[in-house]
Design an enzyme around this catalytic site. Structure first.
Site, PDB file in Angstrom:
ATOM      1  N   ASP A   1       0.874  -1.160   0.000  1.00 17.66           N
ATOM      2  CA  ASP A   1       0.000   0.000   0.000  1.00 17.66           C
ATOM      3  C   ASP A   1       0.918   1.218   0.000  1.00 17.66           C
ATOM      4  OD1 ASP A   1      -2.229   1.758   0.787  1.00 17.66           O
ATOM      5  OD2 ASP A   1      -1.237   1.733   2.731  1.00 17.66           O
TER       6      ASP A   1
ATOM      7  N   ASP B   1      -1.575  -1.020   5.929  1.00 14.14           N
ATOM      8  CA  ASP B   1      -1.650  -0.335   7.213  1.00 14.14           C
ATOM      9  C   ASP B   1      -2.685  -0.932   8.155  1.00 14.14           C
ATOM     10  OD1 ASP B   1      -4.081   0.587   6.305  1.00 14.14           O
ATOM     11  OD2 ASP B   1      -3.306   2.530   5.710  1.00 14.14           O
TER      12      ASP B   1
ATOM     13  N   ASP C   1      -6.783  -1.173   4.587  1.00 15.49           N
ATOM     14  CA  ASP C   1      -6.282  -2.248   3.732  1.00 15.49           C
ATOM     15  C   ASP C   1      -6.675  -3.620   4.239  1.00 15.49           C
ATOM     16  OD1 ASP C   1      -4.961  -0.545   2.009  1.00 15.49           O
ATOM     17  OD2 ASP C   1      -3.260  -0.394   3.369  1.00 15.49           O
TER      18      ASP C   1
HETATM   19  P1  ADP Z   1      -3.433   4.434  -0.202  1.00 18.85           P
HETATM   20  O1  ADP Z   1      -4.077   3.337  -0.946  1.00 18.85           O
HETATM   21  O2  ADP Z   1      -2.228   4.969  -0.894  1.00 18.85           O
HETATM   22  O3  ADP Z   1      -3.144   4.099   1.225  1.00 18.85           O
HETATM   23  P2  ADP Z   1      -6.009   5.623   0.342  1.00 18.85           P
HETATM   24  O4  ADP Z   1      -6.769   4.590  -0.412  1.00 18.85           O
HETATM   25  O5  ADP Z   1      -6.036   5.492   1.813  1.00 18.85           O
HETATM   26  O6  ADP Z   1      -4.489   5.657  -0.170  1.00 18.85           O
HETATM   27  O7  ADP Z   1      -6.526   7.049  -0.055  1.00 18.85           O
HETATM   28  C1  ADP Z   1      -6.627   7.440  -1.430  1.00 18.85           C
HETATM   29  C2  ADP Z   1      -6.995   8.906  -1.611  1.00 18.85           C
HETATM   30  O8  ADP Z   1      -8.301   9.112  -1.093  1.00 18.85           O
HETATM   31  C3  ADP Z   1      -6.105   9.867  -0.851  1.00 18.85           C
HETATM   32  O9  ADP Z   1      -4.999  10.262  -1.619  1.00 18.85           O
HETATM   33  C4  ADP Z   1      -7.058  11.037  -0.571  1.00 18.85           C
HETATM   34  O10 ADP Z   1      -7.140  11.902  -1.648  1.00 18.85           O
HETATM   35  C5  ADP Z   1      -8.385  10.355  -0.423  1.00 18.85           C
HETATM   36  N1  ADP Z   1      -8.785  10.085   0.970  1.00 18.85           N
HETATM   37  C6  ADP Z   1      -9.090   8.897   1.534  1.00 18.85           C
HETATM   38  N2  ADP Z   1      -9.443   9.011   2.813  1.00 18.85           N
HETATM   39  C7  ADP Z   1      -9.317  10.317   3.113  1.00 18.85           C
HETATM   40  C8  ADP Z   1      -9.534  11.113   4.291  1.00 18.85           C
HETATM   41  N3  ADP Z   1      -9.926  10.571   5.451  1.00 18.85           N
HETATM   42  N4  ADP Z   1      -9.323  12.424   4.198  1.00 18.85           N
HETATM   43  C9  ADP Z   1      -8.928  12.989   3.041  1.00 18.85           C
HETATM   44  N5  ADP Z   1      -8.719  12.316   1.926  1.00 18.85           N
HETATM   45  C10 ADP Z   1      -8.921  11.006   1.931  1.00 18.85           C
HETATM   46 MG    MG Z   2      -3.009   3.347   3.181  1.00 16.56          MG
END
Ligand code: ADP
Ligand code: MG
Length: 613
Positions: free
Chosen positions: A319, A511, A515
């Site tokens: 991730d 994390d 995930d």
């Molecule tokens: P990754 O897969 O890299 O861990 P996430 O799936 O957790 O990323 O999040 C993807 C995108 O969704 C972030 O880059 C953000 O733009 C948005 N996002 C998700 N959750 C939040 C939140 N709680 N606050 C703000 N943006 C969020």
């Molecule tokens: Mg993440």
């Protein structure tokens, strides 16, 4: 002479020999057999051997028979037959050696198991047991499992923190190294959350219990580790299968021996060289030693299957946010649109984000608190995992999240330029600003990627919910080949399943917050730094207590070493045993010499398995 390190190693070696000697001396049969053997040799008396053989052999035979009545047809049946045969044939000296080796072998097994699980034992032994509960001006000592949420507790210097709690008064430094492997103590003041099992170093702290004992961090780790120890990994089932075949093959070889040499002594010799039970034990010793070694490094392996499969991964999936990048991202810049002040954007966004456990949400809430002291409360909070959050703050409808998230809510928004990680903010249905994050790569990542290649990993993959540009930028720095961006948590599950179908063994590092489904879909799921999240709730097979992604490589290396040593033990042990059986069946080995050789082999194999530590 040696350096301090050499001395320590020598002392540890001496201690091991002493504790092995103590383990042997605690077994009456070992003592009887050893004294009888010495006396018989000194007096050159066959009668002394006979007495010793009966005194030591009868309890061993009885023990095996009891096992058979309970339906256990283990490898000690061969040893039992050997003892009886030596008695019948008048080979008393050989019989005494078999008794000594068989009982000594059991002691050796017990010793090896204990050595292998030493750090697990230490882990369990230091679990918090009492809490000092404050009621009025009284302080009572109560067992930790009687603590209820909201209890006021006193934690004195030197005390273990009894349950997960929040400091209400006092300041101190607290050593969390047993939980996180992090050597530096942390500062604890009013408001700090403490995990059970950490040690209060200097000041007196008053705390309020946040979780009962059974749900507190340390106690949960203990439960996981205990469960891991009981479960049999696949490699052990291979060993068990060998054990089932071993006895009939031995009896067959006895028949061959009798036909070839026409001498009962060579039948006895075959029985004697064929006692594989410590050999079968070498595998669990290796597995437990592996789990134990991992625990030393702050890597909690939840079951034996995982410690074996970790090292066999051909594809490792990561991730991005919070896993490849720092667990604590920070807000780099807040932009207000259409003359909305950036301060308003941050305040309202932080009001909603304080209710989410997403890494980016923590960053927004922290930035808001740093700027405004306290945050406005939010109601009607909703989170769409991997997309964003919404809620009502100061009478306004607030949404914070990715472009698709806002578009789905009917908000007009253009693709954003730049390759940073961002979240967009809408108030009352209108786009009002953008929050940019400094989402930096963890510095250990490039070295980890190189190590994975050495550990037999063919491909590394990033699965992220973020946009392509920031994902590509981080992947390039990390040295990751395949990138898939714009994925929802459910898309990550599909991607992991697909990789597993094509490559077999897939390791996923994530994390453990949003995930969780993907971690469960992988062959082995590794959750990063527990950060106070309930570790057993995460569907991960492995939990890193330390916020250090390099431990993934360490855990894989331990796994590979464990498997190699276990297979080596099975292969060499069985191979040499079988070769000895063939030689013995041709009449070239006396029963006494055979007994010594076989047990030397068993001891070598078990001690070899301990090397995993
Ligand atoms: P990754 O897969 O890299 O861990 P996430 O799936 O957790 O990323 O999040 C993807 C995108 O969704 C972030 O880059 C953000 O733009 C948005 N996002 C998700 N959750 C939040 C939140 N709680 N606050 C703000 N943006 C969020
Ligand atoms: Mg993440």
């Amino acid at each position: 002479m040696g350096t301090p390190a050499h001395d320590a190693v020598r002392r540890a070696g001496l201690q091991s020999v002493l504790s092995l000697a103590r383990a042997l001396a605690r077994r009456p049969i070992v003592v009887i057999a050893a004294i009888g053997l010495a006396a018989g040799l000194a007096l050159r008396s066959d009668t002394v051997f006979l007495i010793t053989l009966v005194a030591g052999g009868v309890p061993l035979v009885a023990q095996t028979l009891r096992g058979m009545l309970r339906g256990q047809f283990a490898a000690d049946i061969v040893a039992m037959l050997a003892i009886i045969t030596s008695l019948v044939l008048g080979q008393y000296f050989a019989g005494v050696i078999i008794v000594l080796m068989q009982s000594g072998g059991e002691a050796l097994e017990a010793y090896a198991m204990q050595q292998a699980s030493r750090s697990l034992e230490a882990l369990m032994a230091r679990a918090p047991k009492v809490a000092h509960r404050v009621s009025g001006t009284d302080v009572d000592d109560v067992p930790v499992d009687r603590v209820v949420v909201g209890d006021n507790l006193l934690v004195r210097p030197g005390d273990l923190v009894p349950v997960d709690c929040e400091v209400t008064e006092g300041s101190s430094s607290v050593d969390q190294s047993a939980l996180t492997g992090e050597p530096l103590p942390m500062r604890a003041v009013a408001g700090t959350h403490l995990l059970s099992g950490s040690v209060n170093l200097e000041g007196v702290l008053r705390v309020r219990a946040l979780r009962p004992s059974a749900q507190s961090q340390y106690q949960q780790i203990v439960v996981l580790v205990e469960r891991a120890r009981r479960e049999k990994p696949p490699i052990q089932r291979i060993a068990d299968r060998f054990a089932v075949w071993f006895t009939p093959v031995t009896l067959l070889m006895c028949g061959v021996a009798y036909l070839v040499t026409d001498s009962p002594a060579s039948v006895l010799a075959v029985l004697v060289v064929a006692t594989p039970c410590p050999l079968i034990l070498a595998t669990p010793v290796a597995v437990i030693a592996g789990i134990s070694r991992a625990a030393d490094l702050g890597v909690i392996v939840k079951h034996g299957r995982a410690i074996e499969q970790l090292g066999r991964a051909r594809v490792v999936v990561f991730d991005k946010t919070g896993t490849l990048t720092l667990g604590q991202p920070s807000v780099a810049h807040v932009e207000g649109l259409d003359s909305v002040p950036a301060g308003d954007v941050l305040r309202l966004a932080a009001g909603v984000e304080q209710l989410s456990s997403h890494h980016l949400a923590h960053a927004v809430a922290d930035a808001g608190r740093a700027r405004f002291g306290s945050l406005p409360g939010a109601s009607e909070f909703r989170e769409s995992p991997g997309r964003g959050v919404s809620g009502r703050v100061e009478g306004h409808a607030v949404q914070v999240g990715s472009i698709p998230y806002l578009r789905d809510a009917g908000i007009a928004i253009a693709e954003s330029p730049g390759d940073g990680t961002v979240a967009h903010v809408a108030i009352d249905g209108r786009l009002v600003g953008t929050i940019e994050f400094a989402d930096r790569l963890r510095h250990q990542v490039p070295a980890l990627m190189q190590r994975l290649a050495v550990l037999g990993v063919n491909d590394t993959v990033m699965l992220t919910g973020d946009r392509e540009a920031p994902a590509e930028a981080i992947a390039a720095q990390a040295g990751i080949r395949t990138v898939r961006a714009n994925l929802l948590p459910a898309d990550k599950v599909v991607a992991v399943r697909d990789l597993a179908r094509r490559h077999g063994n897939v390791l996923m590092v994530g994390d453990g917050i949003n995930d969780a489904p993907a971690l469960a879909a992988a062959t082995v799921g590794v959750a990063m730094g527990a950060h106070g999240t309930a570790i057993s709730a995460a569907p991960a097979d492995v939990v890193l207590l330390v916020d250090d992604i390099a431990r993934v490589g360490d855990a894989m290396a331990i796994s590979r070493r464990m498997r190699r040593i276990a297979l080596q033990s099975i292969g060499v042990g069985l191979g040499v045993s079988f070769a000895l059986m063939v030689v013995a069946s041709l009449g070239y080995i006396t029963p006494a010499a055979g007994a010594v050789m076989q047990e030397a082999l068993d001891a070598a194999v078990i001690l070899n398995a301990l090397r995993v530590r």
